[in-house]
Design a protein around this motif. Structure first.
Motif, PDB file in Angstrom:
ATOM      1  N   GLU A  48      47.301 -19.398  -6.232  1.00 57.25           N
ATOM      2  CA  GLU A  48      48.433 -18.681  -5.645  1.00 57.25           C
ATOM      3  C   GLU A  48      49.670 -19.540  -5.823  1.00 57.25           C
ATOM      4  O   GLU A  48      49.668 -20.720  -5.479  1.00 57.25           O
ATOM      5  CB  GLU A  48      48.172 -18.443  -4.156  1.00 57.25           C
ATOM      6  N   LYS A  56      56.012 -14.479  -4.922  1.00 53.50           N
ATOM      7  CA  LYS A  56      54.676 -15.056  -4.818  1.00 53.50           C
ATOM      8  C   LYS A  56      53.784 -14.341  -5.823  1.00 53.50           C
ATOM      9  O   LYS A  56      53.693 -13.120  -5.819  1.00 53.50           O
ATOM     10  CB  LYS A  56      54.138 -14.873  -3.394  1.00 53.50           C
ATOM     11  N   LEU A  58      50.005 -14.366  -8.325  1.00 51.88           N
ATOM     12  CA  LEU A  58      48.655 -14.843  -8.567  1.00 51.88           C
ATOM     13  C   LEU A  58      48.615 -15.430  -9.968  1.00 51.88           C
ATOM     14  O   LEU A  58      48.893 -14.737 -10.947  1.00 51.88           O
ATOM     15  CB  LEU A  58      47.661 -13.685  -8.441  1.00 51.88           C
TER      16      LEU A  58
END
Length: 141
Positions: A48, A56, A58
């Motif tokens: 993350e 944000k 992945l």
């Protein structure tokens, strides 16, 4: 009986990481790439990240880096953005602490970026608890 021709095997492959000592050229981001900081490792080659643009995402460690470049929480990385998935990115490069400081000096990273020097423990961080021992516990040992 077959003759052993080369020196191979799992044990010999572990010691092949000699490239850490040499200086490499600093790589800046290009179009379709972004700087990011690792928030936490998720396992299975995923992590993350918090990108510098405030998103944000992945992250996915690509196969060339898998089991060769070790990434930990707090590291500064370069990620390649995906055109078709804005919430996912691919890890392209990991910057060591000296390179991350140079990126801040060049103005590529914001000055308030929190850099780690391989030590992820920070007692001033929120959520950290202080541990106190009673004197009686010490005397019993």
């Amino acid at each position: 009986m077959p003759k052993n021709k080369g020196k191979g095997g799992k044990i010999r492959k572990r010691g092949k990481n000699e490239a850490d000592d040499e200086k490499r050229e600093l790589v800046f981001k290009e179009d379709g790439q972004e700087y990011a900081q690792v928030l936490r490792m998720l396992g299975n080659g995923r992590l993350e990240t918090m990108c510098i643009d405030g998103t944000k995402r992945l992250g996915h460690i690509r196969g060339k880096m898998h089991k060769k470049v070790w990434i930990a929480a707090g590291d500064i990385i370069l990620v390649g953005l995906r055109d078709y998935q804005d919430d996912k990115a691919d890890v392209i490069l990991k910057y060591n602490s000296d390179e991350a400081r140079l990126l801040v000096a060049y103005g590529e990273l914001p000055a308030n970026t929190k850099l780690t020097d391989g030590n992820n423990f920070d007692p001033d961080e929120e959520g950290g608890e202080d541990i106190f021992f009673e004197d009686e516990d010490i005397d019993r040992i």
